[in-house]
Motif scaffolding. Structure first.
Motif, PDB file in Angstrom:
ATOM      1  N   SER A  71      -6.415   0.456  -2.815  1.00 31.03           N
ATOM      2  CA  SER A  71      -5.458  -0.648  -2.785  1.00 31.03           C
ATOM      3  C   SER A  71      -5.955  -1.734  -1.840  1.00 31.03           C
ATOM      4  O   SER A  71      -6.779  -1.489  -0.961  1.00 31.03           O
ATOM      5  CB  SER A  71      -4.090  -0.143  -2.320  1.00 31.03           C
ATOM      6  N   HIS A  72      -5.422  -2.927  -2.007  1.00 29.79           N
ATOM      7  CA  HIS A  72      -5.846  -4.053  -1.179  1.00 29.79           C
ATOM      8  C   HIS A  72      -5.544  -3.818   0.293  1.00 29.79           C
ATOM      9  O   HIS A  72      -6.324  -4.179   1.172  1.00 29.79           O
ATOM     10  CB  HIS A  72      -5.160  -5.334  -1.656  1.00 29.79           C
ATOM     11  N   SER A  73      -4.406  -3.182   0.585  1.00 34.02           N
ATOM     12  CA  SER A  73      -3.997  -2.956   1.972  1.00 34.02           C
ATOM     13  C   SER A  73      -2.898  -1.903   1.993  1.00 34.02           C
ATOM     14  O   SER A  73      -2.374  -1.510   0.938  1.00 34.02           O
ATOM     15  CB  SER A  73      -3.467  -4.255   2.592  1.00 34.02           C
ATOM     16  N   LEU A  74      -2.555  -1.472   3.189  1.00 36.70           N
ATOM     17  CA  LEU A  74      -1.453  -0.529   3.323  1.00 36.70           C
ATOM     18  C   LEU A  74      -0.146  -1.161   2.866  1.00 36.70           C
ATOM     19  O   LEU A  74       0.692  -0.510   2.231  1.00 36.70           O
ATOM     20  CB  LEU A  74      -1.337  -0.065   4.786  1.00 36.70           C
ATOM     21  N   GLU A  75       0.052  -2.431   3.172  1.00 39.00           N
ATOM     22  CA  GLU A  75       1.278  -3.111   2.754  1.00 39.00           C
ATOM     23  C   GLU A  75       1.367  -3.194   1.231  1.00 39.00           C
ATOM     24  O   GLU A  75       2.450  -3.008   0.654  1.00 39.00           O
ATOM     25  CB  GLU A  75       1.339  -4.510   3.370  1.00 39.00           C
ATOM     26  N   SER A  76       0.253  -3.450   0.569  1.00 40.55           N
ATOM     27  CA  SER A  76       0.290  -3.512  -0.898  1.00 40.55           C
ATOM     28  C   SER A  76       0.575  -2.135  -1.488  1.00 40.55           C
ATOM     29  O   SER A  76       1.242  -2.021  -2.528  1.00 40.55           O
ATOM     30  CB  SER A  76      -1.020  -4.075  -1.445  1.00 40.55           C
ATOM     31  N   LEU A  77       0.087  -1.070  -0.841  1.00 41.50           N
ATOM     32  CA  LEU A  77       0.388   0.285  -1.293  1.00 41.50           C
ATOM     33  C   LEU A  77       1.888   0.559  -1.160  1.00 41.50           C
ATOM     34  O   LEU A  77       2.507   1.157  -2.051  1.00 41.50           O
ATOM     35  CB  LEU A  77      -0.423   1.297  -0.480  1.00 41.50           C
ATOM     36  N   LYS A  78       2.484   0.116  -0.062  1.00 40.19           N
ATOM     37  CA  LYS A  78       3.927   0.285   0.131  1.00 40.19           C
ATOM     38  C   LYS A  78       4.719  -0.500  -0.913  1.00 40.19           C
ATOM     39  O   LYS A  78       5.766  -0.036  -1.389  1.00 40.19           O
ATOM     40  CB  LYS A  78       4.311  -0.154   1.540  1.00 40.19           C
ATOM     41  N   GLU A  79       4.234  -1.675  -1.256  1.00 38.01           N
ATOM     42  CA  GLU A  79       4.906  -2.472  -2.288  1.00 38.01           C
ATOM     43  C   GLU A  79       4.849  -1.770  -3.644  1.00 38.01           C
ATOM     44  O   GLU A  79       5.820  -1.784  -4.410  1.00 38.01           O
ATOM     45  CB  GLU A  79       4.254  -3.855  -2.380  1.00 38.01           C
ATOM     46  N   GLU A  80       3.707  -1.134  -3.933  1.00 41.05           N
ATOM     47  CA  GLU A  80       3.575  -0.377  -5.172  1.00 41.05           C
ATOM     48  C   GLU A  80       4.546   0.805  -5.179  1.00 41.05           C
ATOM     49  O   GLU A  80       5.092   1.167  -6.225  1.00 41.05           O
ATOM     50  CB  GLU A  80       2.150   0.113  -5.342  1.00 41.05           C
ATOM     51  N   GLN A  81       4.746   1.409  -4.009  1.00 30.38           N
ATOM     52  CA  GLN A  81       5.681   2.529  -3.924  1.00 30.38           C
ATOM     53  C   GLN A  81       7.098   2.088  -4.297  1.00 30.38           C
ATOM     54  O   GLN A  81       7.809   2.794  -5.020  1.00 30.38           O
ATOM     55  CB  GLN A  81       5.663   3.115  -2.502  1.00 30.38           C
ATOM     56  N   ILE A  82       7.496   0.937  -3.845  1.00 30.24           N
ATOM     57  CA  ILE A  82       8.830   0.423  -4.152  1.00 30.24           C
ATOM     58  C   ILE A  82       8.966   0.144  -5.648  1.00 30.24           C
ATOM     59  O   ILE A  82       9.995   0.438  -6.264  1.00 30.24           O
ATOM     60  CB  ILE A  82       9.102  -0.860  -3.333  1.00 30.24           C
ATOM     61  N   LYS A  83       7.921  -0.399  -6.252  1.00 28.56           N
ATOM     62  CA  LYS A  83       7.980  -0.783  -7.665  1.00 28.56           C
ATOM     63  C   LYS A  83       7.847   0.405  -8.608  1.00 28.56           C
ATOM     64  O   LYS A  83       8.527   0.478  -9.636  1.00 28.56           O
ATOM     65  CB  LYS A  83       6.881  -1.802  -7.970  1.00 28.56           C
TER      66      LYS A  83
ATOM     67  N   THR B 108     -12.851  -4.148   8.695  1.00 24.78           N
ATOM     68  CA  THR B 108     -14.134  -3.909   9.353  1.00 24.78           C
ATOM     69  C   THR B 108     -14.019  -4.030  10.876  1.00 24.78           C
ATOM     70  O   THR B 108     -13.410  -4.972  11.390  1.00 24.78           O
ATOM     71  CB  THR B 108     -15.185  -4.910   8.846  1.00 24.78           C
ATOM     72  N   ASN B 109     -14.582  -3.043  11.562  1.00 21.89           N
ATOM     73  CA  ASN B 109     -14.634  -3.014  13.037  1.00 21.89           C
ATOM     74  C   ASN B 109     -13.253  -2.966  13.695  1.00 21.89           C
ATOM     75  O   ASN B 109     -13.109  -3.317  14.869  1.00 21.89           O
ATOM     76  CB  ASN B 109     -15.417  -4.213  13.585  1.00 21.89           C
ATOM     77  N   SER B 110     -12.237  -2.508  12.962  1.00 24.03           N
ATOM     78  CA  SER B 110     -10.893  -2.445  13.557  1.00 24.03           C
ATOM     79  C   SER B 110     -10.479  -1.037  13.935  1.00 24.03           C
ATOM     80  O   SER B 110      -9.429  -0.827  14.537  1.00 24.03           O
ATOM     81  CB  SER B 110      -9.866  -3.015  12.568  1.00 24.03           C
TER      82      SER B 110
ATOM     83  N   PHE C 178      -5.729   0.861  13.620  1.00 25.86           N
ATOM     84  CA  PHE C 178      -6.579   0.050  12.754  1.00 25.86           C
ATOM     85  C   PHE C 178      -5.815  -1.157  12.228  1.00 25.86           C
ATOM     86  O   PHE C 178      -4.579  -1.239  12.326  1.00 25.86           O
ATOM     87  CB  PHE C 178      -7.089   0.888  11.577  1.00 25.86           C
ATOM     88  N   LEU C 179      -6.566  -2.091  11.673  1.00 31.99           N
ATOM     89  CA  LEU C 179      -5.991  -3.235  10.983  1.00 31.99           C
ATOM     90  C   LEU C 179      -6.177  -3.041   9.482  1.00 31.99           C
ATOM     91  O   LEU C 179      -7.210  -2.544   9.025  1.00 31.99           O
ATOM     92  CB  LEU C 179      -6.678  -4.533  11.402  1.00 31.99           C
ATOM     93  N   SER C 180      -5.162  -3.439   8.724  1.00 34.31           N
ATOM     94  CA  SER C 180      -5.253  -3.439   7.273  1.00 34.31           C
ATOM     95  C   SER C 180      -4.768  -4.805   6.795  1.00 34.31           C
ATOM     96  O   SER C 180      -3.593  -5.138   6.962  1.00 34.31           O
ATOM     97  CB  SER C 180      -4.389  -2.328   6.662  1.00 34.31           C
ATOM     98  N   ASP C 181      -5.688  -5.590   6.265  1.00 34.82           N
ATOM     99  CA  ASP C 181      -5.405  -6.974   5.882  1.00 34.82           C
ATOM    100  C   ASP C 181      -4.810  -7.744   7.060  1.00 34.82           C
ATOM    101  O   ASP C 181      -3.869  -8.527   6.914  1.00 34.82           O
ATOM    102  CB  ASP C 181      -4.458  -7.010   4.685  1.00 34.82           C
ATOM    103  N   GLY C 182      -5.370  -7.484   8.248  1.00 34.13           N
ATOM    104  CA  GLY C 182      -4.970  -8.200   9.449  1.00 34.13           C
ATOM    105  C   GLY C 182      -3.740  -7.664  10.151  1.00 34.13           C
ATOM    106  O   GLY C 182      -3.425  -8.109  11.266  1.00 34.13           O
ATOM    107  N   LYS C 183      -3.050  -6.696   9.567  1.00 28.04           N
ATOM    108  CA  LYS C 183      -1.844  -6.137  10.181  1.00 28.04           C
ATOM    109  C   LYS C 183      -2.171  -4.843  10.909  1.00 28.04           C
ATOM    110  O   LYS C 183      -2.863  -3.975  10.381  1.00 28.04           O
ATOM    111  CB  LYS C 183      -0.764  -5.890   9.131  1.00 28.04           C
ATOM    112  N   SER C 184      -1.656  -4.704  12.134  1.00 28.11           N
ATOM    113  CA  SER C 184      -1.981  -3.557  12.981  1.00 28.11           C
ATOM    114  C   SER C 184      -1.138  -2.335  12.627  1.00 28.11           C
ATOM    115  O   SER C 184       0.068  -2.437  12.359  1.00 28.11           O
ATOM    116  CB  SER C 184      -1.753  -3.928  14.451  1.00 28.11           C
TER     117      SER C 184
END
Length: 268
Positions: free
Chosen positions: A110-122, A134-136, A183-189
């Protein structure tokens, strides 16, 4: 209502992680990728009750009879039950190169953890893979006794999993540490406990190998904070039945995602 079991061939992606169960007691759940490209959760598997020739590892190509129980309280779309007696290892995956492994699981990233959570809702999606920015990545070890009751429960079940998979019939002592990735996922900690038996197994192994707790933690830090970063780390994420919006790290994948790779034939 119980569907008729069907025989499915798949590759084991996550060897096992704990699934607390009063009904089945010592069971593990696994994640596998079917030949037609579905990521499934497989349970209950009483791993140390399996015959030796049935005890699979990650990336083994296996066949098993599975079914979807619509009367079961687990409504997650990826969850299937397993007939333990039907498990058959078709080919071992231990000789597969990292490029081939990446080719197998990369379609599920998935693109990010947040996008995975959005898929869970849908869609109620409950399994997925993400790549930390990278490097996070930062590996953390926290004393077990100082953690919350929920964190202790998760860590204890992960620690007990090591006992199940190592065939020990005696219960292990209380874990000493709870391990996390920040870690960061799409900039979110994010900071998440590593709910994977391998991290506790690594600590136990290192403590013996390096003659003590302090050196074991130092070497774990070197591996997870340095060496791991050079192997394209991804996290296998799974949610909790009782908390479907709460995802956790249930496995760590390592690979080389080179575009032009000679792929290993997993069925050879």
């Amino acid at each position: 209502m119980l569907e008729k079991p069907i025989k499915e061939k798949l590759w084991i992606l996550v060897k096992a992680y704990p699934q607390p169960s009063q009904k089945y007691q010592e069971t593990v759940c696994c994640a596998g990728i079917t030949e037609d490209g579905r990521l499934l959760r497989l349970y209950p598997i009483r791993y140390r009750h399996l015959d030796k020739e049935q005890q699979f590892d990650r990336f083994d190509h296996v066949e098993m009879a599975i079914w979807k129980s619509h009367s079961d309280r687990d409504k997650r779309p990826e969850s299937y039950k397993v007939d333990e007696s039907s498990i058959l290892i078709l080919h071992k995956g231990k000789n597969a190169n990292s490029e081939s492994k990446y080719h197998l699981w990369s379609p599920f990233v998935s693109h990010s953890l947040e996008s995975l959570k959005e898929e869970q809702i849908k869609t109620m999606k409950s399994l997925g893979i993400i790549k930390p920015d990278t490097n996070s990545l930062k590996f953390l070890a926290k004393p077990f006794k100082k953690e919350s009751a929920e964190a202790q429960e998760l860590a204890q079940s992960t620690y007990d999993q090591y006992s199940l998979l190592e065939q020990s019939l005696n219960p292990l002592a209380q874990p000493e540490y709870v391990f996390y990735f920040r870690f960061l996922s799409d900039g979110k900690s994010h900071e998440m406990q590593i709910h994977d038996w391998e991290v506790q197994a690594t600590y136990i192994s290192y403590k013996k190998k390096y003659k003590g707790e302090a050196e074991a933690l130092k070497m774990m830090g070197k591996f997870y904070n340095q060496d791991l970063l050079n192997s394209n780390p991804h996290f296998i994420m799974g949610n909790m039945l009782r908390s479907p919006k709460q995802f956790m790290i249930i496995g760590v994948l390592r690979s080389k995602d080179t575009a032009q790779a000679t792929l290993y034939d997993f069925t050879a």
